[in-house]
Write an enzyme that holds these catalytic residues in place. Structure first.
Site, PDB file in Angstrom:
ATOM      1  N   LYS A 273      -5.109  -7.155   8.492  1.00 51.93           N
ATOM      2  CA  LYS A 273      -3.733  -7.605   8.241  1.00 51.93           C
ATOM      3  C   LYS A 273      -2.785  -6.705   9.032  1.00 51.93           C
ATOM      4  CE  LYS A 273      -0.150  -7.836   4.615  1.00 51.93           C
ATOM      5  NZ  LYS A 273       0.161  -7.892   3.173  1.00 51.93           N
ATOM      6  N   ASP A 278       6.933  -5.142   5.836  1.00 54.23           N
ATOM      7  CA  ASP A 278       6.979  -6.205   4.839  1.00 54.23           C
ATOM      8  C   ASP A 278       8.205  -6.029   3.950  1.00 54.23           C
ATOM      9  OD1 ASP A 278       6.513  -8.221   3.069  1.00 54.23           O
ATOM     10  OD2 ASP A 278       4.745  -7.302   2.125  1.00 54.23           O
ATOM     11  N   LYS A 285      11.751  -7.644  -1.552  1.00 53.91           N
ATOM     12  CA  LYS A 285      11.255  -6.561  -2.397  1.00 53.91           C
ATOM     13  C   LYS A 285      12.425  -5.691  -2.847  1.00 53.91           C
ATOM     14  CE  LYS A 285       6.686  -5.870  -0.238  1.00 53.91           C
ATOM     15  NZ  LYS A 285       5.859  -6.224  -1.400  1.00 53.91           N
ATOM     16  N   ASP A 296       1.970  -1.735   5.983  1.00 55.42           N
ATOM     17  CA  ASP A 296       1.357  -3.043   5.757  1.00 55.42           C
ATOM     18  C   ASP A 296       0.538  -3.547   6.957  1.00 55.42           C
ATOM     19  OD1 ASP A 296       0.898  -4.839   3.729  1.00 55.42           O
ATOM     20  OD2 ASP A 296       2.642  -6.104   4.157  1.00 55.42           O
ATOM     21  N   ASP A 355       6.834 -13.223  -0.192  1.00 50.17           N
ATOM     22  CA  ASP A 355       6.246 -11.875  -0.174  1.00 50.17           C
ATOM     23  C   ASP A 355       4.719 -11.930  -0.215  1.00 50.17           C
ATOM     24  OD1 ASP A 355       6.216  -9.148  -0.070  1.00 50.17           O
ATOM     25  OD2 ASP A 355       6.797  -8.832  -2.167  1.00 50.17           O
ATOM     26  N   GLU A 357       2.823 -12.903   2.048  1.00 51.08           N
ATOM     27  CA  GLU A 357       2.756 -13.276   3.460  1.00 51.08           C
ATOM     28  C   GLU A 357       1.416 -12.937   4.104  1.00 51.08           C
ATOM     29  OE1 GLU A 357       3.906 -10.447   2.431  1.00 51.08           O
ATOM     30  OE2 GLU A 357       2.821  -9.118   3.785  1.00 51.08           O
ATOM     31  N   ARG A 359      -1.680 -13.185   3.116  1.00 49.61           N
ATOM     32  CA  ARG A 359      -2.727 -14.208   3.017  1.00 49.61           C
ATOM     33  C   ARG A 359      -2.463 -15.356   3.985  1.00 49.61           C
ATOM     34  NH1 ARG A 359      -1.573 -15.079  -3.242  1.00 49.61           N
ATOM     35  NH2 ARG A 359      -1.133 -12.867  -2.973  1.00 49.61           N
TER      36      ARG A 359
HETATM   37  N1  BES Z   1       2.046  -5.806   1.303  1.00 57.16           N
HETATM   38  C1  BES Z   1       2.136  -6.245  -0.040  1.00 57.16           C
HETATM   39  C2  BES Z   1       1.122  -5.590  -0.965  1.00 57.16           C
HETATM   40  C3  BES Z   1       1.196  -4.094  -1.127  1.00 57.16           C
HETATM   41  C4  BES Z   1       1.794  -3.543  -2.242  1.00 57.16           C
HETATM   42  C5  BES Z   1       0.607  -3.244  -0.215  1.00 57.16           C
HETATM   43  C6  BES Z   1       1.850  -2.174  -2.400  1.00 57.16           C
HETATM   44  C7  BES Z   1       0.648  -1.864  -0.370  1.00 57.16           C
HETATM   45  C8  BES Z   1       1.259  -1.329  -1.475  1.00 57.16           C
HETATM   46  C9  BES Z   1       1.929  -7.753  -0.104  1.00 57.16           C
HETATM   47  O1  BES Z   1       2.342  -8.465   0.989  1.00 57.16           O
HETATM   48  C10 BES Z   1       2.702  -8.245  -1.272  1.00 57.16           C
HETATM   49  O2  BES Z   1       3.891  -8.180  -1.230  1.00 57.16           O
HETATM   50  N2  BES Z   1       2.017  -8.744  -2.292  1.00 57.16           N
HETATM   51  C11 BES Z   1       2.640  -9.267  -3.432  1.00 57.16           C
HETATM   52  C12 BES Z   1       1.924 -10.530  -3.795  1.00 57.16           C
HETATM   53  C13 BES Z   1       2.657 -11.333  -4.832  1.00 57.16           C
HETATM   54  C14 BES Z   1       3.967 -11.843  -4.281  1.00 57.16           C
HETATM   55  C15 BES Z   1       1.774 -12.478  -5.243  1.00 57.16           C
HETATM   56  C16 BES Z   1       2.516  -8.237  -4.541  1.00 57.16           C
HETATM   57  O3  BES Z   1       1.514  -7.551  -4.633  1.00 57.16           O
HETATM   58  O4  BES Z   1       3.474  -8.107  -5.312  1.00 57.16           O
HETATM   59 ZN    ZN Z   2       2.431  -7.471   2.755  1.00 59.88          ZN
HETATM   60 MN    MN Z   3       4.417  -9.001   0.868  1.00 56.34          MN
END
Ligand code: BES
Ligand code: ZN
Ligand code: MN
Length: 504
Positions: A273, A278, A285, A296, A355, A357, A359
């Protein structure tokens, strides 16, 4: 720093520092007792005076005053023997190096503790990794000379117990291979850390692509193809392109190939990834969660950097490293909630959270890999979900796969390399969370099982190609340092990738 093998007894070693491990209570540790006898009881007195108890990260530095050729002895606390495993040597060696550096040592010899039959090469490799990785600092933006000061250590010897015999040529060769392997892994880990720690303003998708090109340039066995937005559109990567649309930085789809000199045994793809920042997009966020989101692209950093080590060491497999790199930003061009995207394999996806993104970008990267590379096996690495950290804590990666053999093989490699990974079930029942009323699926489920629904989303695109998904959201970066791992990007997964893909 130059690493070498020491076969003479450590009490006779000629070096500024000789370091050795103490497993718990010094009074009952054989190595401590030996040294204490050589130093006429002085070491035990010093331990008493300085409350040295052989605990992890404790050190005891002792001036020998000419009792042995070495100027100083450093006892390194290792904790109870029962807690020790070979991978502990990374932190122990890093601790020994830091304590030696503190007293300005130019040459160090570390006595390797006994690690059990056949484990010595791995132990030597981990010592090299620990010393190099423990000395890593991201100093690019520090302006004081003090902060940038390099290690004083020029020569680092690893002493093994050869029972007084001179090592045979074959033994020396094994030791050299272990040192070289450790150096190659450590170099790749530190490179990955540099890519992760670099701010997103400079570590753009284009900069990541340039990094891949620089690695390919150094190895005759590696080639790289970089696709821009027009080529990705041509391939129908509707999900990948939608995520990058909000950014002024152009997306880059990176495809590196390592081809062995002889006919390859397997074709293996590793996918990372590569979200260079992000923000969350319109599902923005909160500030505190966004602060660290330059990390990220840690999956991309891991697979790109691992290629360097893989090519240096050489393997019998054909390896493809793929990274779909872009930035998830907010602007008048950004993708929206409610948009329906068409992925490279034709599946339509309704966006209920911008968010989620990673996947989307990975889904297209997986389809590209499955259809263009047609690998025997593929593995993806992604800082994918906060939910994975909720499930497993900040230091453990979540491993998901519906292929038993592949998952087991990967987890065994992780176990050998000492990186914490734990399997999560890809429970098909949770797929119901991804149902959409207007598209084939939606990109986000509800709160519970978030790491797994992300894995199930990716599985849609992996189809029948043997595949393992590794969620590295936690261990990709740390806010609490350990001796071999300063805070910031860790280079997680590089060590296991090399362990898994490069036979010893
Ligand atoms: N990049 C984040 C996940 C992440 C969180 C990586 C903390 C490193 C540390 C990912 O893109 C994300 O935002 N995931 C969301 C998914 C949700 C919207 C279903 C999350 O984990 O809140
Ligand atoms: Zn992310
Ligand atoms: Mn995200």
């Amino acid at each position: 720093m130059e690493f070498h093998h020491v076969a003479d007894p450590v009490t006779k070693a000629q070096a500024d520092v000789v370091a050795f491990c103490v497993f718990g209570d010094p009074g009952s540790d054989p190595a401590f007792k030996t040294w204490n006898a050589v130093l006429k009881g002085g070491l035990a007195d010093a331990a008493q005076a300085e409350s040295f108890e052989g605990k992890p990260q404790q050190t005891l530095t002792f001036l020998t005053g000419g009792a042995v050729p070495a100027k100083r002895i450093i006892a390194v606390g290792a904790g109870p023997r029962a807690d020790f495993n070979v991978a502990s040597l990374r932190d122990l060696a890093a601790t020994a190096a830091a304590a030696s550096n503190k007293v300005g040592a130019r040459s160090v010899v570390l006595a390797l503790p006994s690690t059990g039959a056949g484990r010595e090469p791995l132990a030597i490799q981990f010592v090299v990794e620990g010393v190099v990785e423990g000395g890593y600092r991201f100093t690019r933006y520090l302006t004081s000379d003090d902060a940038k000061k390099p290690s004083t250590i020029g020569r680092f010897g690893i002493a093994t117990d050869t029972k007084g015999k001179k090592p045979t040529a074959a033994q020396a060769k094994v030791v050299k291979a272990a040192i070289d392997r450790g150096a190659a892994v450590a170099m790749a880990v530190c490179r990955a850390r540099d890519l992760i720690n670099e701010p997103a303003a400079t570590m753009t998708p284009t900069a990541l692509a340039a990094e891949a090109q620089a690695i390919a340039k150094r190895h005759a066995t590696v080639t790289v193809k970089v696709l821009g937005p027009a080529e990705c559109a041509e391939l129908g990567m509707g999900m990948f392109l939608a995520v990058g649309k909000g950014s002024d930085e152009e997306p880059r789809f990176i495809h590196m190939t390592y081809k062995p000199k002889k006919k390859a045994t397997k074709r293996i793809a590793i996918i990372g990834k590569g979200i260079t920042f992000d923000s969350g997009g319109y599902s923005l966020k909160p500030s505190a969660s966004m602060e660290d989101m330059k990390v990220d692209m840690s999956g991309a950093a891991a697979v790109i950097s691992a290629m360097d080590a893989i090519a240096t060491l050489g393997t019998t497999h054909e390896i493809h490293a793929i990274a779909a790199c872009c930035e998830n930003m907010v602007s008048g061009h950004a993708y929206r909630l409610g948009d329906v995207l068409t992925s490279m394999d034709g599946t339509t996806v309704e966006i209920n959270n911008t968010d989620a993104e990673g996947r989307l970008t990975l889904g297209d990267a997986i389809t590209y890999t499955r259809t263009k590379v047609e690998p025997d096996e593929m593995y993806d690495f992604a800082t994918l979900t906060g939910a994975c950290m909720v499930a497993l804590g900040p230091y453990t990666a979540g491993v998901m796969s519906d292929n038993e053999g592949l998952a087991k093989g990967w987890l065994q490699a992780a176990e050998r390399s000492g990186e914490d990974m734990w399997r999560l079930p890809l429970l098909p029942r949770l797929r119901e969370q991804l149902k959409s009323s207007i598209a084939d699926m939606r990109n986000t489920g509800d709160r519970f099982g978030g790491a797994i629904t992300a894995g199930l989303f990716l599985k849609t695109f992996a189809r029948d190609t043997p595949w393992v998904h590794v969620d590295i959201a936690g261990p990709a970066s740390v806010s609490t340092a350990r001796p071999s791992q300063p805070r910031g990007g860790t280079g997680f997964a590089v060590a296991t990738l090399v362990e898994h893909l490069v036979p010893r």
